[in-house]
Design an enzyme around this catalytic site. Sequence first.
Site, PDB file in Angstrom:
ATOM      1  N   PRO A   1       3.813   5.438   1.875  1.00  0.00           N
ATOM      2  CA  PRO A   1       3.841   4.896   0.491  1.00  0.00           C
ATOM      3  C   PRO A   1       5.466   4.784   0.097  1.00  0.00           C
ATOM      4  CG  PRO A   1       2.875   6.887   0.245  1.00  0.00           C
ATOM      5  CD  PRO A   1       2.942   6.650   1.622  1.00  0.00           C
TER       6      PRO A   1
ATOM      7  N   ASP B   1      10.762  -3.088   7.511  1.00  0.00           N
ATOM      8  CA  ASP B   1      10.297  -3.887   6.353  1.00  0.00           C
ATOM      9  C   ASP B   1      11.418  -3.753   5.221  1.00  0.00           C
ATOM     10  OD1 ASP B   1       8.066  -4.845   7.909  1.00  0.00           O
ATOM     11  OD2 ASP B   1       6.909  -3.506   6.648  1.00  0.00           O
TER      12      ASP B   1
ATOM     13  N   LYS C   1      10.299  -8.907   3.818  1.00  0.00           N
ATOM     14  CA  LYS C   1       9.651 -10.356   3.330  1.00  0.00           C
ATOM     15  C   LYS C   1       9.291 -10.046   1.980  1.00  0.00           C
ATOM     16  CE  LYS C   1       7.052 -10.754   7.901  1.00  0.00           C
ATOM     17  NZ  LYS C   1       5.918 -10.635   8.636  1.00  0.00           N
TER      18      LYS C   1
ATOM     19  N   GLY D   1       3.376   1.523   4.435  1.00  0.00           N
ATOM     20  CA  GLY D   1       1.990   1.900   4.699  1.00  0.00           C
ATOM     21  C   GLY D   1       1.593   2.169   6.166  1.00  0.00           C
ATOM     22  N   ASP D   2       0.439   1.582   6.520  1.00  0.00           N
ATOM     23  CA  ASP D   2       0.000   1.958   7.815  1.00  0.00           C
ATOM     24  C   ASP D   2       0.220   0.438   8.628  1.00  0.00           C
ATOM     25  OD1 ASP D   2      -1.912   3.414   9.505  1.00  0.00           O
ATOM     26  OD2 ASP D   2      -2.379   1.602   9.841  1.00  0.00           O
TER      27      ASP D   2
ATOM     28  N   ALA E   1      -1.606   2.293   1.765  1.00  0.00           N
ATOM     29  CA  ALA E   1      -1.054   1.800   0.339  1.00  0.00           C
ATOM     30  C   ALA E   1      -2.424   2.450  -0.454  1.00  0.00           C
ATOM     31  CB  ALA E   1      -0.716   0.691  -0.079  1.00  0.00           C
TER      32      ALA E   1
ATOM     33  N   MET F   1      -1.827  -6.771  -2.574  1.00  0.00           N
ATOM     34  CA  MET F   1      -0.826  -8.251  -2.659  1.00  0.00           C
ATOM     35  C   MET F   1      -1.718  -9.180  -3.484  1.00  0.00           C
ATOM     36  SD  MET F   1      -0.092  -8.910   1.362  1.00  0.00           S
ATOM     37  CE  MET F   1      -1.641  -8.702   1.936  1.00  0.00           C
TER      38      MET F   1
END
Length: 261
Positions: free
Chosen positions: A23, A46, A68, A100-101, A130, A180
């Site tokens: 996280p 990311d 992104k 996250g994963d 998350a 999301m």
Amino acid sequence: MAHSGTTQPSARIGRVFLVGAGPGDPDLLTLRAARLLTEARLIVHDGLVEPAILAMAHSRARLVSVAKRRAHHTMPQEDICALLVREALAGNDVVRLKGGDPLVFGRGGEEAEACRAAGVPVEIVPGISAANAAGAAAQIALTHRDHASVVSFVAGQCKGLSDQNWSGLAGVGRTLVIYMGVKTAPQIAEKLMADGLAPDMAVAVIENAARPEMRVLRGVLAGLPALVEGHKVRSPALIVIGEVTRERDATLAAIAVKAEQ
């Protein structure tokens, strides 16, 4: 790990490590993730990976952002896959650092498939997802003997959201965690109520889970759009729907107060 430089033909094929960054709190990295991060010479990461985690990288590491955001991708997914394969075939070991994963809405499966198809060895290093991080940080038990024996994860930002079948995923005895879903909160609330979920079902929105700026906002399903809009919630944030989110004691209330500070 092999030193990363220009991508020249090499007899050695590098390895790709798909690493979960969790996280955002460096203390929540796995030991393997932390070790790979400090040893790597090439890190493809990311945009939501915390600067504190990137700061753990080797001083000579090359950092490549493939950030992104909604409606704007620095690099399309197929190009990210091609980058990982290209660097590995050039003999470079690559740490692909994902929030996250890697395998929970992280597209890690697609990247692993691309590597395997090209003959590139790949290892997946799991991270705290998350959902798990948000539940722990907000002290919301996603499953609870008295309130929920089922927990489901869905993506709230995808093509054909209205056509997705979420029937039975939320309700009595169930917890629904929506990734999301900030931008589509109105459609999510409408969709779930149309499926028969009570308008007064308890919900929580957890923004920046396990980070110093975390906020926990609580309300009911019918008020979800106003909750998100009124508090100007921004990603990363999760929506948790179910009785497990309802305030029951002073401790939970104290955590929720952070949203108003």
